[in-house]
Design a protein around this motif. Structure first.
Motif, PDB file in Angstrom:
ATOM      1  N   PRO A 179       0.897  -1.045   0.039  1.00  0.00           N
ATOM      2  CA  PRO A 179       0.370  -0.032   0.160  1.00  0.00           C
ATOM      3  C   PRO A 179       0.839   1.514  -0.389  1.00  0.00           C
ATOM      4  O   PRO A 179       0.694   2.288  -0.278  1.00  0.00           O
ATOM      5  CB  PRO A 179      -0.647  -0.070   1.107  1.00  0.00           C
ATOM      6  CG  PRO A 179      -1.279  -1.776   1.931  1.00  0.00           C
ATOM      7  CD  PRO A 179       0.467  -1.997   1.316  1.00  0.00           C
ATOM      8  N   TYR A 180       2.200   1.507   1.065  1.00  0.00           N
ATOM      9  CA  TYR A 180       3.021   2.413   0.922  1.00  0.00           C
ATOM     10  C   TYR A 180       4.019   2.327  -0.250  1.00  0.00           C
ATOM     11  O   TYR A 180       5.337   2.911   0.464  1.00  0.00           O
ATOM     12  CB  TYR A 180       3.068   2.963   2.330  1.00  0.00           C
ATOM     13  CG  TYR A 180       1.525   3.144   3.229  1.00  0.00           C
ATOM     14  CD1 TYR A 180       0.989   4.243   2.891  1.00  0.00           C
ATOM     15  CD2 TYR A 180       1.801   1.932   4.178  1.00  0.00           C
ATOM     16  CE1 TYR A 180       0.017   3.886   3.954  1.00  0.00           C
ATOM     17  CE2 TYR A 180       0.366   2.550   4.443  1.00  0.00           C
ATOM     18  CZ  TYR A 180      -0.919   3.216   4.390  1.00  0.00           C
ATOM     19  OH  TYR A 180      -2.055   3.462   5.001  1.00  0.00           O
ATOM     20  N   THR A 181       4.464   1.189   0.116  1.00  0.00           N
ATOM     21  CA  THR A 181       5.982   1.270  -1.178  1.00  0.00           C
ATOM     22  C   THR A 181       5.629   0.679  -1.896  1.00  0.00           C
ATOM     23  O   THR A 181       4.832  -0.347  -2.218  1.00  0.00           O
ATOM     24  CB  THR A 181       6.960   0.780  -0.326  1.00  0.00           C
ATOM     25  OG1 THR A 181       6.453  -0.939   0.438  1.00  0.00           O
ATOM     26  CG2 THR A 181       7.382   1.430   0.871  1.00  0.00           C
ATOM     27  N   THR A 182       6.281   0.813  -3.325  1.00  0.00           N
ATOM     28  CA  THR A 182       6.896  -0.180  -4.856  1.00  0.00           C
ATOM     29  C   THR A 182       7.916  -0.716  -4.972  1.00  0.00           C
ATOM     30  O   THR A 182       9.371   0.685  -4.478  1.00  0.00           O
ATOM     31  CB  THR A 182       5.521   0.346  -5.652  1.00  0.00           C
ATOM     32  OG1 THR A 182       4.379   0.821  -5.404  1.00  0.00           O
ATOM     33  CG2 THR A 182       6.118   0.010  -7.230  1.00  0.00           C
ATOM     34  N   TYR A 226       8.984   5.004  -2.409  1.00  0.00           N
ATOM     35  CA  TYR A 226       8.208   5.744  -0.737  1.00  0.00           C
ATOM     36  C   TYR A 226       6.152   6.607  -1.453  1.00  0.00           C
ATOM     37  O   TYR A 226       6.936   7.981  -1.118  1.00  0.00           O
ATOM     38  CB  TYR A 226       8.470   6.424  -0.038  1.00  0.00           C
ATOM     39  CG  TYR A 226       9.776   5.587   1.190  1.00  0.00           C
ATOM     40  CD1 TYR A 226       9.706   4.418   1.690  1.00  0.00           C
ATOM     41  CD2 TYR A 226      10.818   5.390   0.048  1.00  0.00           C
ATOM     42  CE1 TYR A 226      10.473   3.640   1.613  1.00  0.00           C
ATOM     43  CE2 TYR A 226      11.757   4.794   0.555  1.00  0.00           C
ATOM     44  CZ  TYR A 226      11.640   4.019   1.012  1.00  0.00           C
ATOM     45  OH  TYR A 226      12.975   2.664   0.884  1.00  0.00           O
ATOM     46  N   HIS A 227       5.137   5.932  -1.568  1.00  0.00           N
ATOM     47  CA  HIS A 227       4.173   6.682  -1.190  1.00  0.00           C
ATOM     48  C   HIS A 227       3.869   7.621  -0.501  1.00  0.00           C
ATOM     49  O   HIS A 227       2.884   8.842  -1.162  1.00  0.00           O
ATOM     50  CB  HIS A 227       2.882   5.652  -2.217  1.00  0.00           C
ATOM     51  CG  HIS A 227       3.434   5.199  -3.535  1.00  0.00           C
ATOM     52  ND1 HIS A 227       3.556   5.467  -4.563  1.00  0.00           N
ATOM     53  CD2 HIS A 227       2.826   3.422  -3.389  1.00  0.00           C
ATOM     54  CE1 HIS A 227       4.479   4.314  -5.328  1.00  0.00           C
ATOM     55  NE2 HIS A 227       4.218   3.150  -4.533  1.00  0.00           N
ATOM     56  N   ASP A 228       4.204   7.120   0.923  1.00  0.00           N
ATOM     57  CA  ASP A 228       3.520   8.147   1.687  1.00  0.00           C
ATOM     58  C   ASP A 228       4.210   8.997   1.517  1.00  0.00           C
ATOM     59  O   ASP A 228       3.424  10.741   2.110  1.00  0.00           O
ATOM     60  CB  ASP A 228       3.578   7.550   2.219  1.00  0.00           C
ATOM     61  CG  ASP A 228       3.700   6.948   3.083  1.00  0.00           C
ATOM     62  OD1 ASP A 228       5.283   6.737   2.516  1.00  0.00           O
ATOM     63  OD2 ASP A 228       4.664   6.688   4.467  1.00  0.00           O
ATOM     64  N   GLU A 262       6.268  10.342  -0.538  1.00  0.00           N
ATOM     65  CA  GLU A 262       6.477  10.803  -2.205  1.00  0.00           C
ATOM     66  C   GLU A 262       8.196  10.990  -2.212  1.00  0.00           C
ATOM     67  O   GLU A 262       8.334  11.819  -3.287  1.00  0.00           O
ATOM     68  CB  GLU A 262       5.844  11.936  -2.583  1.00  0.00           C
ATOM     69  CG  GLU A 262       4.283  12.034  -2.682  1.00  0.00           C
ATOM     70  CD  GLU A 262       3.502  12.371  -3.283  1.00  0.00           C
ATOM     71  OE1 GLU A 262       3.509  14.210  -3.118  1.00  0.00           O
ATOM     72  OE2 GLU A 262       2.013  12.415  -3.381  1.00  0.00           O
TER      73      GLU A 262
END
Length: 167
Positions: free
Chosen positions: A76-79, A100-102, A104
């Motif tokens: 959910p928060y990383t790729t 880290y999407h949260d 950015e």
């Protein structure tokens, strides 16, 4: 008795200052790399898991870099992305980048099986890392992504065919 010339006599060691880490600069670089990756990899937010393209100025495709990017882990928060490039019959190092999407942000977490860098190294060191190895790698990632964006072009197999009819 050993004689030391005046200029070679040992001097008391000066107080060593701790290494200065430009944390705001490093974080802003990782933020820029995050946006550069999303501009370079269309469909990343929509679940696409593989990209391939060429980059370079050569008129011969064999001399250009062939770049492959694949998603290896998604949460959910990383790729996590595996990025590899090759040219002719030469394979270059593989880069693993974590998004880290949260926050950015995007940073290199592995380079050709080297990972877990410290924020600062004394120099020289056994692995011959640069004093600011982690920052240098993320700076390289930013320059490399800019290069791919400016000089990249899609492989034919990744493009959709569009039929155009003349009126």
């Amino acid at each position: 008795m050993i004689y030391f010339p005046k200029q070679l006599k040992s001097q008391p060691l000066a107080d060593k200052k701790p290494p200065v880490v430009d944390l705001p600069g490093h974080l802003s670089l990782c933020e820029m790399n995050y946006y550069r990756l999303f501009r370079l990899l269309p469909g990343l937010r929509k679940g696409r898991e593989y990209w391939a393209f060429h980059a370079g100025r050569s008129t011969e495709v064999e001399r250009d870099l062939h770049i492959q990017v694949s998603v290896t882990d998604e949460a959910p928060y990383t790729t996590t992305l595996d990025i590899s490039q090759s040219r002719a019959d030469k394979t270059e190092p593989k880069i693993v980048v974590r998004l880290y999407h949260d926050a950015e942000m995007a940073e290199i977490v592995s380079w050709d099986n080297h990972r877990n860098w410290f924020h600062h190294y004394s120099y020289p060191n056994p692995k011959m890392y640069q004093p600011d190895e982690k920052l240098a790698l993320n700076r390289f990632l930013g320059e490399w992504l800019t290069y791919c964006r400016e000089l990249g072009y899609a492989c034919r197999e990744n493009c959709e065919e569009v039929l155009v009819t003349k009126k």
